[in-house]
Design a protein around this motif. Structure first.
Motif, short mmCIF file in Angstrom:
data_model
loop_
_atom_site.label_atom_id
_atom_site.label_comp_id
_atom_site.label_asym_id
_atom_site.label_seq_id
_atom_site.Cartn_x
_atom_site.Cartn_y
_atom_site.Cartn_z
N MET A 1 46.98 -58.65 -15.28
CA MET A 1 45.89 -59.46 -14.72
C MET A 1 44.89 -59.84 -15.81
O MET A 1 44.42 -59.02 -16.56
CB MET A 1 45.16 -58.62 -13.65
CG MET A 1 45.35 -59.08 -12.22
SD MET A 1 44.89 -60.80 -11.97
CE MET A 1 43.13 -60.63 -11.74
N SER A 2 44.63 -61.11 -15.83
CA SER A 2 43.62 -61.55 -16.82
C SER A 2 42.23 -61.45 -16.19
O SER A 2 42.07 -61.75 -15.02
CB SER A 2 43.86 -62.99 -17.22
OG SER A 2 45.21 -63.16 -17.59
N VAL A 3 41.31 -61.06 -16.99
CA VAL A 3 39.94 -61.02 -16.48
C VAL A 3 39.13 -62.14 -17.12
O VAL A 3 39.33 -62.48 -18.28
CB VAL A 3 39.27 -59.66 -16.77
CG1 VAL A 3 39.83 -58.60 -15.86
CG2 VAL A 3 39.42 -59.28 -18.22
N LYS A 4 38.23 -62.69 -16.30
CA LYS A 4 37.42 -63.80 -16.79
C LYS A 4 36.29 -63.28 -17.65
O LYS A 4 35.66 -62.28 -17.32
CB LYS A 4 36.85 -64.57 -15.60
CG LYS A 4 37.15 -66.04 -15.66
CD LYS A 4 36.67 -66.72 -14.39
CE LYS A 4 35.44 -67.55 -14.67
NZ LYS A 4 35.06 -68.38 -13.54
N VAL A 5 36.08 -63.96 -18.73
CA VAL A 5 34.97 -63.57 -19.60
C VAL A 5 33.68 -64.16 -19.04
O VAL A 5 33.65 -65.33 -18.66
CB VAL A 5 35.22 -64.09 -21.03
CG1 VAL A 5 34.01 -63.85 -21.90
CG2 VAL A 5 36.45 -63.43 -21.62
#
Lengths: 379, 742
Positions: free
Chosen positions: A1-5
């Motif tokens: 899962m990518s997390v938003k910066v």
């Protein structure tokens, strides 16, 4: 899962006093120098990264800020001037505000005006309260606090205040527990919580982790303030009927008197050391002072000083001075307790040992979990 | 001229204590027939030098053999006008590295005196080369960008006439596109002051500027360059001394980049050069709809440091990205700006600028391979954040800027070898020595009328470098010096320094050349190759092998040497099978005589002999260093310094072995990609020639192990003794040379 910066988290943290975390280029010197950082719980470097990337969830779940006692080694070693120790301090403030469901803590930390206003209002209410609610029959011959404010009544008020404070603090501690434990919160068998309970007490009383830091002086000062404060808290809230005496002066070796003197000395020494340190910016932990840091020290010292004066006026048997100082004393002590304990710097007194305790519980669980799982499979 | 040999033996520095000086003097007077032989306890002292000067004045001594320290020291003390001076190294390479008062040590010293005298007898005083044409000291600068303008101005300030050629209609080059620059002291952005420089050049009476012009043709050599400059259909001719090449660079073509960087997929993905143009022409906006940029990401190393695209680092893109990121922040302090990098490269004071960007609130993400995703007018970058180990998304971006790199102007154009007309009738002989060809691209910048090709040979990636560590600014063509981004990628500060450096090299070149002297690395050498043309067989070996393209050819393939282009490495001398090339003070016969002067003991004496042919630039000093450190090496060796191992002529090996000497050890510099040869391919050529030595050895019925080649750097002195012992042991194994005693 990518997390938003989310760069806005960093901007938000600036309101809590964050200054230099942007300068970090992740050389890792801070983590290498920290005596408390372990391979399982690495800090402060990795934590600074979460801040730079604005990973609020990660910050919320992290126990690391509470593992740090701010000895300042990392800030001294930082080649970039990124002050990682201060960053950890700021995140403790930030976490305190996130744990607090009332939103008070956030206001407290982000607005100096709000902090002063809140304390002034509570102080005023206490002052008015003491002037309105009293027996109206003061003893002008002798200094006798009980003649004006009987200890039974004060004790009752104490307990009421303690109940409210406990409720606020414990509800925040519960939120802290949920964040730190995450999914494991209810998975971990109760037995482990019990097993590790002694750790909770041990850490609370000895602050022994702090002693692992290089600068022992900080541990000592911290221990003096903590024990001094705790013992006097017990005296005024639990043992008030033995503490608030009038005519009958205990002998110098009486335990109540001894505890009182110890607490006075410990707090006065600790706070004076810290105030001078902060004024002179003598070491990294004292370099950046947030308004709440000052408020904490000032209120504590004022409370103690007024307490000392009352002690002497009582010994000298000066009624008016004693009553007057008592009002002032209460006007300082009560805002400190009511506002700082659940919402500001005092709250760490609960969070730090609890988080350390939860980590131990977690560690024990993770260590024994595979064994239990395999037993289950075998069965 | 009548010659009179005088031998001087210094007995200082331990020489007198370690050797039998009387016996050594006898060698000089008897074997070498020196009419004068003297020794002195301190020859380099005023008193010692006066001793020599007296002999020159009173006795007519004019061929001087000085048996003392290494020729690498005291060269200024032992310099005597109109005299041949030969230095015989009996200090570092005899008494400091051998057992004192030993028979072998004495024999070694005696051999060196014989060898020195043999060489000195053949040596003539060189006369400086003077071309027929008048020599020019004017400097041609090709390229009117920052480096070219600065070089022109620096040369003019130093008092030289300059001709500047710029292909565009206006001076300024790439910097015209740049509004703000980042340079010393790397604290803030500074406004570009290019216009001042342009005005200074235009108003300088010493600089003749051609804009909208190109160099059509350059012939000749240093100080006799004939340059044709074409402008508006007419051609101007100039006679020039030296050339500064500052032709600049082109951005790497982003269309060639990996698709995942998103170039072409959205107008909002641009290059750093496009950003620069956008900023200079107004505000930074989203290209698709001209709205202000709120979120932007810079992707560094777009195709750079990647063997599939641009294998090197362009060194300025980190600064450029920091600058552009700050420009966005200054336009809108609330904008979110990210820089995704492989490594931030902001060396030296540049670190301050990196810190400034951090303080401005720019977020840095270390990731080797980010990916750009396009959603309508918005862009998202997905990256593996190495510093937290998480996969992260930079969402809602209005602009993605790719850091594409710099390609030197010399890297464009076809390969010269491919376009060269093939000489049809000549078949490639099986046996022919194949010389590795220079990489020359027909980039239409200098249009040199050189046999080996019209432009500067590239070293790597099309940069016209010679050897960036040892010889900055130098190219492989004498008198042509590269500066600025054509030499290597660099920023403003680097270009200014480069321009001054290259201008300085050009000035050195014209000054030395007009005195008939060689330029670096044999700066000041007055000798030059002379060809005995009657015996030339037109084999073209010299013209092909010259590392500096100093020899042209006429239509009959006769060599046409251009001595002002020559660096005096004598590679041609080694190449010539007819041995018709020689220098006044360095020839095949001289080295041959030195070899012949070595006394070879009989087989039963069990004293084998090894000749070391050592490159004078690295191997010889390494041997000196063995002595300086007082280490000991094999007593059988006799060292002969060569200008470059590339001057090795195979006849020397035949001379050596047929004399009964047991082995030949060749010590040259490292060659190949990381070459250290001062003359680029000398040591490589010598090794290629050596592959043909088997023929010679077979003819003599000798073992090929008797000849060994080793690459050696100046720092390898500690492994020298073992290396020599190992070779000696191998020779003992093979047994003595059967030619002893013939």
């Amino acid at each position: 899962m990518s997390v938003k910066v989310d760069p806005n988290v960093m901007k938000d943290l600036e309101a809590f006093g964050l200054k230099d975390a942007k300068k970090c280029y992740h050389c890792g010197n801070c983590t290498a120098i920290c005596p408390l950082s372990t391979p399982e719980n690495q800090f402060p470097r990795k934590f600074v990264r979460y801040i730079q990337l604005g990973q609020k969830d990660k910050i919320l779940q992290s126990p690391e800020p509470w593992l740090c006692y701010y000895c300042g080694d990392c800030s001294l070693k930082c080649p970039r001037g990124a002050d990682p120790g201060e960053t950890m301090m700021v995140t403790r403030r930030y976490l305190t505000s996130l744990y607090d469901w009332t939103g008070f803590a956030r206001k407290f930390y982000t607005s100096e005006r709000f902090e002063i206003m809140a304390i002034s209002i509570v102080a005023l209410l206490v002052g008015i309260g003491l002037l309105v609610f009293n027996t109206g029959k003061p003893d002008w011959q002798h200094a006798s606090l009980n003649s004006l404010w009987p200890k039974e009544n004060i004790e009752l008020a104490d307990l009421g205040m303690a109940a409210v404070l406990s409720f606020l603090l414990l509800s925040n501690v519960f939120r802290c527990f949920r964040f730190v434990m995450g999914d494991l919160a209810y998975k971990v068998p109760f037995k482990y919580y019990m097993d590790q309970a002694k750790e909770l007490i041990l850490h609370t009383v000895t602050q022994k982790r702090f002693n692992e830091c290089t600068d022992r002086k900080q541990w000592l000062v911290h221990l003096l303030i903590m024990t001094g404060y705790s013992s006097v808290f017990l005296l005024v809230v639990v043992f008030l009927r033995w503490f608030q005496r009038d005519q009958e002066i205990y002998s110098i070796w009486h335990p109540v008197r001894l505890v009182g003197y110890y607490a006075t000395f410990a707090i006065m020494y600790g706070t004076t050391y810290a105030i001078i340190g902060r004024l002179r910016k003598s070491k990294p932990p004292y370099k950046n002072s947030h308004p709440t840091d000052w408020m904490f020290l000032i209120l504590l010292q004022l409370t103690t000083m007024t307490g000392i004066f009352i002690h002497f006026t009582r010994l000298l048997d000066w009624p008016f001075a004693t009553y007057f100082l008592y009002v002032i004393h209460m006007m300082v002590a009560i805002p400190m307790l009511v506002l700082e304990v659940p919402f500001a710097k005092w709250a760490h007194l609960a969070y730090r040992p609890v988080v350390l305790y939860l980590l131990k519980v977690k560690a024990q669980y993770q260590q024994e979990q595979p064994a239990e799982a395999s037993v289950a499979v075998a069965a | 001229m009548e010659t009179k040999l005088a031998v001087y033996i210094c007995t200082g520095c331990g020489i007198g204590e370690a050797l039998d000086i009387e016996a050594l003097s006898k060698v000089a007077t008897k074997d070498c027939k020196a009419p004068i032989c003297r020794n002195h306890p301190n020859l380099c002292s005023q008193d010692g030098v006066q001793l020599i000067k007296n002999d020159i004045a009173n006795e007519g001594a004019n061929v001087l053999v000085i048996a003392a320290c290494s020729p690498r020291v005291m060269y200024d003390v032992f310099a005597f006008d109109d005299c041949v001076v030969e230095r015989t190294n009996i200090r570092e390479q005899v008494v400091w590295c051998q057992k004192p008062n030993d028979e072998d040590t004495q024999m070694m010293a005696e051999d060196y005196v014989r060898m020195g005298a043999a060489k000195a007898k053949k040596t003539e005083l060189p006369e400086p080369y003077k071309p027929e044409q008048e020599m020019s000291k004017d400097i041609l600068v090709v390229g009117g960008g920052l480096a070219g303008l600065t070089a022109a101005l620096e040369a003019s300030k130093a008092g030289y006439q300059v001709v500047l050629v710029e292909k565009e209609a206006e001076l300024g080059g790439f910097q015209k596109k740049v509004a703000q620059k980042v340079t010393f002291p790397y604290k803030e952005l500074t406004a570009n002051d290019l216009n001042q420089l342009v005005q200074a050049v235009e108003s300088d009476s010493g600089i003749k500027v051609y804009t909208g012009a190109k160099v059509e043709k350059i012939s000749g050599g240093p100080c006799v360059f004939d340059v044709s400059i074409k402008q508006n259909g007419s051609t101007a001719e100039h006679h020039m001394g030296a050339i500064v090449l500052a032709a600049g660079w082109q951005p790497y073509d982003p269309a060639n980049l990996d698709g995942k960087l998103g170039y072409g997929a959205s107008p909002n993905v641009i290059t750093n050069v496009q950003f620069e143009e956008m900023f200079t022409s107004g505000a930074v906006v989203r290209p698709s709809d001209q709205t202000p940029v709120k979120n932007a990401a810079f992707l560094q190393c777009a195709g750079q440091r990647d063997p599939e695209y641009l294998p090197y680092c362009s060194s300025v893109c980190c600064f450029t990205a920091l600058k552009q990121a700050i420009q966005i922040k200054q336009q809108d302090p609330d904008a979110n700006v990210f820089v995704v990098y492989k490594e931030m490269r902001t060396p030296g004071q540049g670190e301050d600028f990196y810190r400034k960007a951090q303080q401005e609130g720019i977020v840095f993400v270390r990731c080797q391979s980010p990916e750009v995703m396009v959603q309508g007018s918005k862009l998202t970058v997905e990256a593996d954040d190495e510093l937290s180990g998480e996969k992260i998304l930079l969402a809602d971006l209005d602009l993605v800027v790719l850091a594409t790199g710099m390609v030197p102007a010399t890297a464009f154009g076809e390969d010269f070898k491919a376009v060269q007309p093939k000489e049809g009738e000549e078949k490639e002989k099986e046996d022919e020595i194949k010389v590795p060809a220079d990489a020359i691209l027909v980039s239409d910048i200098l249009n040199l009328e050189y046999r080996q090709g019209p432009e500067l040979p590239g070293l790597r990636y099309g940069f016209p470098d010679s050897h960036y560590i040892c010889f900055p600014y130098e190219s492989r063509r004498t008198g042509i010096y590269a500066a600025g981004c054509v030499r290597r990628p660099m920023g403003v500060a680097g270009a200014l320094e480069d321009a001054a450096g290259a201008a300085m090299k050009a000035i050195q070149c014209v000054e030395l050349t007009t005195r008939g002297a060689s330029v670096h690395p044999r700066a000041g050498d007055l000798s030059y190759p002379e060809f005995f043309m009657q015996r030339c067989t037109q084999c073209k070996r010299c013209t092909e092998e010259c590392p500096f393209g100093a020899i042209n050819e006429d239509e009959k393939a006769n060599p046409l040497p251009q001595p002002t282009r020559c660096r005096r490495c004598s590679v041609c001398m080694g190449a010539c099978p007819e041995r018709i090339i020689s220098f006044k003070n360095y020839s095949i016969a001289m080295i041959g005589d030195m070899i012949k002067a070595i006394e070879v003991p009989e087989e039963d004496e069990e004293k084998p002999r090894i000749v070391i042919l050592a490159c004078e630039n690295d191997a010889y000093p390494a041997l000196d260093m063995v002595g300086l450190r007082r280490m000991t090496y094999n007593a059988w060796v006799r060292v002969i310094p060569l200008r470059c191992l590339g001057s090795l002529n195979l006849v020397w090996i035949a001379d050596t072995l047929s004399k009964g000497i047991d082995g030949v050890f060749l010590l040259g510099c490292r060659h190949g990609d990381e070459y250290q040869c001062h003359f680029i391919k000398g040591s490589e050529l010598s090794e290629i020639r050596l592959s043909k030595v088997k023929e010679t050895l077979d003819r003599l019925v000798l073992e090929s192990d008797r000849v060994r080649f080793e690459m050696l750097s100046i720092a390898d002195c500690d492994r020298l003794p073992a290396l020599l012992d190992e070779f000696a042991a191998r020779l003992v194994e093979i047994g003595p040379n059967p030619y002893k005693g013939y």
